[in-house]
Design an enzyme around this catalytic site. Structure first.
Site, PDB file in Angstrom:
ATOM      1  N   SER A  39      73.647 -45.978 117.894  1.00 54.12           N
ATOM      2  CA  SER A  39      73.576 -44.653 117.406  1.00 54.12           C
ATOM      3  C   SER A  39      74.637 -43.366 118.325  1.00 54.12           C
ATOM      4  O   SER A  39      74.997 -42.451 118.182  1.00 54.12           O
ATOM      5  CB  SER A  39      72.749 -44.182 116.541  1.00 54.12           C
ATOM      6  OG  SER A  39      71.895 -44.120 117.352  1.00 54.12           O
ATOM      7  N   ASP A 325      69.111 -34.142 118.533  1.00 58.25           N
ATOM      8  CA  ASP A 325      67.636 -34.484 117.585  1.00 58.25           C
ATOM      9  C   ASP A 325      66.348 -34.995 117.740  1.00 58.25           C
ATOM     10  O   ASP A 325      66.401 -35.063 119.231  1.00 58.25           O
ATOM     11  CB  ASP A 325      68.522 -34.904 116.365  1.00 58.25           C
ATOM     12  CG  ASP A 325      69.139 -36.093 116.665  1.00 58.25           C
ATOM     13  OD1 ASP A 325      69.069 -36.843 117.121  1.00 58.25           O
ATOM     14  OD2 ASP A 325      69.551 -37.596 115.379  1.00 58.25           O
ATOM     15  N   HIS A 328      68.983 -38.112 119.943  1.00 60.42           N
ATOM     16  CA  HIS A 328      71.019 -38.559 120.260  1.00 60.42           C
ATOM     17  C   HIS A 328      70.862 -36.857 121.184  1.00 60.42           C
ATOM     18  O   HIS A 328      70.970 -36.338 120.918  1.00 60.42           O
ATOM     19  CB  HIS A 328      71.934 -37.936 118.737  1.00 60.42           C
ATOM     20  CG  HIS A 328      71.365 -39.237 117.995  1.00 60.42           C
ATOM     21  ND1 HIS A 328      70.719 -39.239 116.966  1.00 60.42           N
ATOM     22  CD2 HIS A 328      71.626 -40.632 118.297  1.00 60.42           C
ATOM     23  CE1 HIS A 328      70.806 -40.688 116.327  1.00 60.42           C
ATOM     24  NE2 HIS A 328      70.716 -41.335 117.056  1.00 60.42           N
TER      25      HIS A 328
END
Ligand SMILES: *[C@@H]1O[C@H](CO)[C@@H](O)[C@H](O)[C@H]1NC(C)=O
Ligand SMILES: *[C@@H]1O[C@H](CO)[C@@H](O)[C@H](O)[C@H]1NC(C)=O
Length: 360
Positions: A39, A325, A328
């Site tokens: 991600s 978050d 990330h």
């Protein structure tokens, strides 16, 4: 028409290009960017697979693209900046419908993916499948450009990796204690090395690695520990360090054994700790607490209505935060990391930085 094109090519451009016989004439030093990872690097591949792991809800994506697009960030992610610095167009997801301009590269990364096929199996494009995608791309290039030109392009191009964080989060949460942490790290590195060797076989020579960050200091882990400021989850920190040490050993070995193999390694562990705990030195205000989320350090997975259904808080200005978050980076932090990878000094990026890899 074909002849005309050929003659034009031949007469005007043969000094600056290598390929006069095919339809696409690439500049002699043209290099593409191929991206593999999770991600941190995914630019939307998971939008096209059946998975709950998707960054397709607000407030993700609002800073730059103005809509949630699959990136786990308020805006751009690290490979977006690397492509920009390399003067390439924004690298698109491999699964983007209709995309096939592979001469500039493509992004195979998938949120939640690991180097091990078991990691989030069925919900992600694991590293082996990402490699399968690259294999197809190299075949298409060969058809389009011919063998010699493809060989040259692939050897000039840079292959960017970010892998392992999901393998370790699974290891920690499921406590896959059938393995010792050493055995587990060896498996992760072993699988990653296998993929690197296969790309080398297909013609790749220049590889960039974002090392493992300080996993235990990310908001998600600190929320679990709920420790006082400064304390990070020790198990996770240890895994990160083991991973980076093992990766460096593996890369040095590849460098010795594979002719022409070059790599860039960014010590993401030290880099993140530096900016987390000295945010104001780098223009941030908050290094530890995420911009979006709930719980201690806003480390619960609730940002934008994620899997945890807490009410979540959102900061006013993501640019002031290092973390967007639970794990990330914000766009601004991603840019800072990308700069360190691109043109950073040997303090964090060795033995080459990405700029040097692209130029060589
Ligand atoms: C790759 O991972 C699998 C588990 O998914 C493991 O059994 C295998 O030994 C690993 N391969 C290498 C070369 O480490
Ligand atoms: C975390 O710690 C704080 C005080 O240190 C406490 O008020 C809070 O309830 C704790 N949260 C969790 C989820 O344990």
């Amino acid at each position: 028409m074909a002849t005309l094109r050929f003659q034009f090519c031949f007469l005007i451009l043969c000094k600056t290009i290598t390929c006069c016989y095919c339809n696409i004439c690439l500049p002699r030093n043209h290099a593409a960017l191929f991206v593999f990872g999770d991600s941190y690097f995914d630019v939307g591949n998971n939008n096209y697979i059946n998975t709950p792991i998707k960054g397709t809800y607000k407030p993700y994506g609002e800073a730059f693209f103005k809509y949630p697009n699959g990136r786990f960030s308020d805006g751009r992610v690290i490979p977006d900046f690397i492509a920009e610095y390399a003067k390439l167009p924004l690298t698109l997801p491999y699964l983007f419908p209709g995309y096939n301009r592979y001469i500039d590269g493509v992004n195979f990364a998938s949120a939640g993916a690991g180097a091990l096929v078991e990691t989030h199996k069925g919900m992600v494009i694991d590293l082996k499948s990402q490699l399968a995608g690259f294999r197809k791309v190299s075949k298409k290039l060969r058809k389009e450009l011919g063998d010699a030109e493809t060989k040259r392009l692939l050897s000039k191009s840079v292959y960017l990796f970010d892998m392992g964080a999901n393998d370790y989060s699974v290891f920690l949460s499921e406590k896959r204690r059938a393995y010792s942490s050493n055995q587990y790290v060896d498996m992760v590195i072993g699988n990653q090395t296998t993929v690197v060797k296969k790309i080398y076989k297909l013609g790749g020579r220049k590889f960039g690695f974002l090392g493992m960050g300080p996993l235990g200091c990310e908001p998600i882990m600190r929320a679990l520990v709920n420790g006082s400021k400064g304390s990070c989850m020790e198990d996770a920190q240890l895994l990160s360090k083991q991973h980076n040490n093992a990766l460096l050993v593996a890369l040095k070995k590849l460098e010795r054994h594979l002719k022409g193999f070059k790599y860039s390694f960014t010590n993401f562990y030290d880099l993140v700790l530096e900016v987390m705990f000295h945010p104001s030195k780098y223009g941030f205000k908050e290094g530890e607490v995420a911009c979006c989320g709930s719980g201690p350090y806003r480390g619960h997975l609730s940002c934008g209505g994620g899997p945890v259904k807490d009410e979540y808080q959102l900061c006013d200005n993501p640019n002031e935060h290092v973390f967007f978050d639970y794990t990330h980076p914000t766009e601004r932090a991603a840019q800072f990391y990308a700069r360190q990878m691109w043109s950073g000094s040997a303090k964090f990026t060795r033995p080459y930085n990405l700029k040097k890899l692209f130029e060589d």
